[in-house]
Design an enzyme around this catalytic site. Structure first.
Site, PDB file in Angstrom:
ATOM      1  N   HIS A 170       0.824  -1.207   0.000  1.00 44.67           N
ATOM      2  CA  HIS A 170       0.000   0.000   0.000  1.00 44.67           C
ATOM      3  C   HIS A 170       0.857   1.254   0.000  1.00 44.67           C
ATOM      4  O   HIS A 170       2.036   1.218   0.372  1.00 44.67           O
ATOM      5  CB  HIS A 170      -0.872   0.026   1.264  1.00 44.67           C
ATOM      6  CG  HIS A 170      -0.053   0.003   2.517  1.00 44.67           C
ATOM      7  ND1 HIS A 170       0.491  -1.167   3.022  1.00 44.67           N
ATOM      8  CD2 HIS A 170       0.375   0.990   3.341  1.00 44.67           C
ATOM      9  CE1 HIS A 170       1.193  -0.883   4.096  1.00 44.67           C
ATOM     10  NE2 HIS A 170       1.148   0.413   4.320  1.00 44.67           N
ATOM     11  N   HIS A 195       5.346   6.368  -1.269  1.00 46.56           N
ATOM     12  CA  HIS A 195       6.136   5.149  -1.414  1.00 46.56           C
ATOM     13  C   HIS A 195       5.307   3.922  -1.025  1.00 46.56           C
ATOM     14  O   HIS A 195       4.290   4.041  -0.354  1.00 46.56           O
ATOM     15  CB  HIS A 195       7.374   5.214  -0.506  1.00 46.56           C
ATOM     16  CG  HIS A 195       7.036   5.180   0.952  1.00 46.56           C
ATOM     17  ND1 HIS A 195       6.618   6.295   1.654  1.00 46.56           N
ATOM     18  CD2 HIS A 195       7.023   4.161   1.854  1.00 46.56           C
ATOM     19  CE1 HIS A 195       6.380   5.974   2.908  1.00 46.56           C
ATOM     20  NE2 HIS A 195       6.611   4.667   3.065  1.00 46.56           N
TER      21      HIS A 195
END
Lengths: 169, 169
Positions: free
Chosen positions: A34, A114
């Site tokens: 995620h 990220h």
């Protein structure tokens, strides 16, 4: 209860991330790969209903966001986290800022979008792993058209409370 | 790509189920505790958009569903699955039937609403575990106000594609 807001990237990106996470990320079994938009925050089951309404309104005013992944990065020396670096247009940062300021206006650090693939490594492990991964040729494109509000169970794993489509009534 | 439709019960029920699943269910790390409404089915990323529209329409026409859990059951001799038995009004079966017939009209077995807490056990293990759990006093009530469409990653774990509120535009 702890809640958080994330983007799940496409299955292709998740499968790639998991091929690394299974070795390098002890959170591998707790949550799918995620991109975090809002770090874990406390709210009651009552409060979350209002929060979900707010998120709904924010999400509706954004369109889908294109993201690109071309690089593996590391947060060292801040911490030994290795990640897929996500290049994205300004909209993603705007979305993240709106989501954060809707709750507490508090942003502890700059937004570096990220997808974590490794963490909780010793300095030596981190050097080894990042040394071998940093030159990896990665190349993914995706369009994120939804965000997810999650809550954490007692065992540390996360369950989805609700999804919100970006730019859709 | 494999998709499925489930209800995630309240955090309290999930935490309880996980306290048993961590010992008895090898799928513990692959998916949070859930009540399956539609078993895994194949669809492409294109097809799923239409399917999601269908699910949205079906979900909107249902209200939230009250569920009760008072008992631990087993599917033996059909298979060695141990589960939290879910008592629910007819609406849940109606919802399940509509979701299933929207795709293929194919229902392989009677609907026994349940949350799996143990599986893949040998006959002996099953007897031991079920023998010690069957008289457990369980007592939960919950209102399911949303359903979740999930997809499976290559490592066998499931990610949420979208949530649908029951009875909400």
């Amino acid at each position: 209860m702890k809640f958080g807001i994330v983007i799940f990237p496409s299955k292709k990106i998740q499968d790639y991330a998991n091929s690394l996470r299974r070795r390098y990320d002890p959170h591998y079994a707790l949550i799918p790969p995620h991109l975090t938009l809002k770090d874990a925050f406390e709210a009651t089951e009552e409060e979350i209903k209002d929060i979900a309404e707010k998120i709904y309104t924010i999400a509706r005013n954004f369109g889908p966001v294109d993201i690109k992944i071309n690089k593996i990065g590391s947060f060292k020396p801040t911490n030994n986290v290795i990640y897929l670096k996500v290049d994205s247009p300004e909209e993603l940062e705007k979305l993240r800022n709106e989501l954060n300021s809707a709750f507490d206006g508090n942003q502890e650090y700059n937004f570096v979008p990220h997808i974590t693939i490794g963490q909780k490594m010793s300095d030596d492990e981190h050097s080894d792993v990042y040394g071998s991964l940093r030159m990896t040729n990665v190349n993914f494109e995706d369009t994120a058209d939804r965000i997810h509000l999650l809550y954490q169970l007692e065992n540390g794993s996360w369950t989805v409370y609700e999804t919100f489509r970006l730019g859709k009534e």
